[in-house]
Enzyme design. Structure first.
Site, mmCIF file in Angstrom:
data_model
loop_
_atom_site.group_PDB
_atom_site.id
_atom_site.type_symbol
_atom_site.label_atom_id
_atom_site.label_comp_id
_atom_site.label_asym_id
_atom_site.label_seq_id
_atom_site.Cartn_x
_atom_site.Cartn_y
_atom_site.Cartn_z
ATOM 1 N N GLY A 77 -3.764 -6.109 0.790
ATOM 2 C CA GLY A 77 -5.129 -6.554 0.505
ATOM 3 C C GLY A 77 -5.575 -6.225 -0.911
ATOM 4 O O GLY A 77 -6.266 -7.020 -1.552
ATOM 5 N N THR A 78 -5.181 -5.070 -1.407
ATOM 6 C CA THR A 78 -5.598 -4.669 -2.760
ATOM 7 C C THR A 78 -5.061 -5.658 -3.789
ATOM 8 O O THR A 78 -5.790 -6.124 -4.671
ATOM 9 C CB THR A 78 -5.078 -3.250 -3.062
ATOM 10 O OG1 THR A 78 -5.674 -2.354 -2.109
ATOM 11 C CG2 THR A 78 -5.445 -2.803 -4.466
ATOM 12 N N GLN B 198 -10.699 -7.214 7.024
ATOM 13 C CA GLN B 198 -11.108 -6.605 8.297
ATOM 14 C C GLN B 198 -11.434 -7.646 9.369
ATOM 15 O O GLN B 198 -11.556 -7.307 10.542
ATOM 16 C CB GLN B 198 -12.331 -5.687 8.084
ATOM 17 C CG GLN B 198 -12.055 -4.466 7.221
ATOM 18 C CD GLN B 198 -11.131 -3.453 7.888
ATOM 19 O OE1 GLN B 198 -10.937 -3.471 9.109
ATOM 20 N NE2 GLN B 198 -10.550 -2.573 7.101
ATOM 21 N N SER C 13 -4.483 -8.747 4.855
ATOM 22 C CA SER C 13 -3.568 -7.606 4.757
ATOM 23 C C SER C 13 -2.839 -7.426 6.083
ATOM 24 O O SER C 13 -3.466 -7.399 7.153
ATOM 25 C CB SER C 13 -4.363 -6.341 4.423
ATOM 26 O OG SER C 13 -3.530 -5.213 4.482
ATOM 27 N N HIS D 104 -1.170 -4.793 7.388
ATOM 28 C CA HIS D 104 -1.250 -3.556 8.183
ATOM 29 C C HIS D 104 -2.601 -3.363 8.861
ATOM 30 O O HIS D 104 -2.808 -2.390 9.583
ATOM 31 C CB HIS D 104 -0.869 -2.323 7.340
ATOM 32 C CG HIS D 104 -1.881 -1.882 6.345
ATOM 33 N ND1 HIS D 104 -2.654 -0.761 6.524
ATOM 34 C CD2 HIS D 104 -2.246 -2.383 5.151
ATOM 35 C CE1 HIS D 104 -3.437 -0.585 5.469
ATOM 36 N NE2 HIS D 104 -3.209 -1.564 4.623
ATOM 37 N N THR E 16 10.750 -10.459 -6.227
ATOM 38 C CA THR E 16 11.447 -10.797 -4.978
ATOM 39 C C THR E 16 10.557 -10.440 -3.789
ATOM 40 O O THR E 16 10.031 -9.324 -3.707
ATOM 41 C CB THR E 16 12.772 -10.012 -4.896
ATOM 42 O OG1 THR E 16 13.544 -10.358 -6.041
ATOM 43 C CG2 THR E 16 13.532 -10.340 -3.627
ATOM 44 N N CYS F 59 -14.041 12.168 -1.827
ATOM 45 C CA CYS F 59 -14.097 13.397 -2.626
ATOM 46 C C CYS F 59 -13.680 13.094 -4.053
ATOM 47 O O CYS F 59 -12.750 12.333 -4.271
ATOM 48 C CB CYS F 59 -13.120 14.421 -2.065
ATOM 49 S SG CYS F 59 -13.831 15.436 -0.795
HETATM 50 C C1 LIG Z 1 -12.068 -4.763 3.313
HETATM 51 C C2 LIG Z 1 -10.793 -4.277 2.726
HETATM 52 N N1 LIG Z 1 -10.293 -4.876 1.649
HETATM 53 C C3 LIG Z 1 -9.139 -4.493 1.083
HETATM 54 C C4 LIG Z 1 -8.428 -3.431 1.583
HETATM 55 C C5 LIG Z 1 -7.143 -3.021 0.942
HETATM 56 O O1 LIG Z 1 -6.051 -3.476 1.696
HETATM 57 P P1 LIG Z 1 -4.582 -2.805 1.532
HETATM 58 O O2 LIG Z 1 -4.654 -1.457 2.150
HETATM 59 O O3 LIG Z 1 -3.687 -3.752 2.266
HETATM 60 O O4 LIG Z 1 -4.297 -2.768 0.074
HETATM 61 C C6 LIG Z 1 -8.917 -2.759 2.703
HETATM 62 C C7 LIG Z 1 -8.202 -1.565 3.234
HETATM 63 O O5 LIG Z 1 -8.794 -0.581 3.570
HETATM 64 C C8 LIG Z 1 -10.119 -3.192 3.299
HETATM 65 O O6 LIG Z 1 -10.634 -2.591 4.371
#
Ligand SMILES: Cc1ncc(COP(=O)(O)O)c(C=O)c1O
Length: 397
Positions: free
Chosen positions: A70-71, A181, A201, A203, A239, A331
């Site tokens: 997702g990031t 989400q 994402s 996971h 890849t 933190c």
């Molecule tokens: C709303 C949202 N966007 C993006 C991410 C990031 O996804 P990833 O952990 O696959 O990089 C998360 C993960 O916590 C998320 O909850």
């Protein structure tokens, strides 16, 4: 008893995905770009997964770009659009984005871009009228989170998309949503929802860590973040990680199949946990209870002082009781910072350091919910011995 209630952080990889990933690792380890049989078997797996992930959001398979998660999908959406422009432009996000949007946009800001962060109300909702007022002739991208990971609020994405589309220069404005989400929990259909870009994402939906996808509406061009071999239709060089992508595909297919029964089940469990809260005056639900992620429960501690009693303290106590939950505040150098999400919703700093999230999933049972509620009640009674009045919850305005 051990209870995992942090499915928004990550979900356990489902057995079907593990089995497939093991098979890929041991037998189908070819490079999908190779034209020999080993490579072509791996390429077939990637393409099957692309079809499975595309079906989850009713997209054409060629609109799916695989990423590492997702990031990366969020970064690709932001920078992939921004890098088209030689001069800084204007971008609109909300005040409650995930850091994987907020941080890239901060970089754009440092590079001279104008950024509007739409405010939210006390439930964490963006007001569509604010988006309408914020659109400018030099706006090139609107990116609004679909389902907020910390407080569970679901934004009116369809309405926000339509507002963007109806702006007079809308042909130049792209709309991105972070649906990490939401995917697999609420129906997503990009034929109905006129988004240009949408992040997923693996996971978060019972695939493994290390795979994700960005939906890119056909015709939308992105500047790649990585230069190299031109994989993924030249948008994401490198890849492909065939095992994690294969696991993502099967997980996407299965969660789509199960959604019709699993989402109502999650909603029942979620509401059962919220109902327990009515017996716990020491906590207050956060976020929108109606427009809400089906698996998401969150609350804050109105009596928190931010130091002795805060979110991390409660998470630690729950962990000792065998229950895995999470706190919103992060933190920094050992100091607890207020959650920017709760702060944007108007909570005072000490309360914004005491936001808690419990997120449910496939393995969660009614017994887990009742056990968790009982443990929470006992721990709160220990941490907050005196009945206290709920005051000073929100910041002065
Ligand atoms: C709303 C949202 N966007 C993006 C991410 C990031 O996804 P990833 O952990 O696959 O990089 C998360 C993960 O916590 C998320 O909850």
């Amino acid at each position: 008893m051990q209870v995992y209630l942090d499915y928004s952080a990550t979900t356990p990889t489902r057995p079907e995905a593990i089995a497939l990933m093991q098979e890929v690792l041991s037998q189908q380890w070819g490079n999908p770009s190779s034209i020999h049989a080993w490579g072509q078997r791996a390429a077939t797996l990637v393409e099957r997964s692309r079809v499975q992930v595309a079906r989850l959001i009713n997209a054409p398979p060629e609109a799916i770009v695989f990423t590492s998660g997702g990031t990366e999908s969020n970064n690709l959406a932001i920078f992939g659009v921004a890098q088209h422009y030689t001069r800084p432009q204007h971008i609109i996000i909300s005040q409650v984005e995930h850091s994987a949007i907020e941080q890239p946009v901060r970089l754009l800001e440092q590079w001279g871009w104008a950024v509007t962060r739409l405010p939210v109300d006390a439930l964490g909702r963006v007001n569509p009228a604010d988006l309408k007022a914020a659109l400018q002739p030099n706006t090139v991208l609107v990116s609004i989170i679909y389902g907020q990971s910390e407080v569970g609020t679901v934004q009116p994405i369809a309405e926000l998309c339509h507002i963007t589309r109806s702006y007079k220069k809308s042909q130049d404005i792209l709309f991105h949503t972070d649906a990490v989400q939401v995917a697999g929990r609420l129906p997503l259909d990009v034929q109905q929802l006129p988004v240009d870009l949408l992040s997923l994402s693996s996971h978060k939906l019972y695939g493994s860590q290390g795979a994700g996808a960005l939906y890119v509406r056909p015709g939308v061009k992105l500047v790649p973040l990585l230069s190299g071999g031109g994989q993924e239709s030249k948008v994401r060089s490198g890849t492909q990680s065939v095992p994690t992508i294969a696991g993502f595909g099967i997980a996407a297919e299965l969660i789509a199949q199960e959604m019709a029964t699993e989402t109502p089940r999650l909603i029942r469990l979620r509401d059962r946990l919220f109902a327990h809260f009515s017996e716990m005056p020491d906590l207050l639900p956060t976020g929108d209870l109606i427009h809400r992620l089906p698996h998401h429960v969150s609350f804050c501690l109105p009596h928190a002082d931010g130091e002795q009693l805060n979110g991390k303290v409660l998470v630690r106590h729950m962990n000792l009781a065998g229950i895995g939950i999470s706190a919103g505040a992060a933190c920094s150098s050992g100091t607890l910072l207020p959650s920017p999400i709760l702060t944007a919703m108007g909570y005072r700093d000490r309360v914004a350091k005491a936001g808690i999230r419990l997120t449910l999933g496939r393995d969660t049972t009614e017994a887990d919910i009742d056990w968790t509620a009982m443990a929470l009640k006992q721990i709160l009674a220990r941490l907050i011995p005196q009945p206290q009045l709920t005051q000073g919850l929100m910041a002065e305005v």
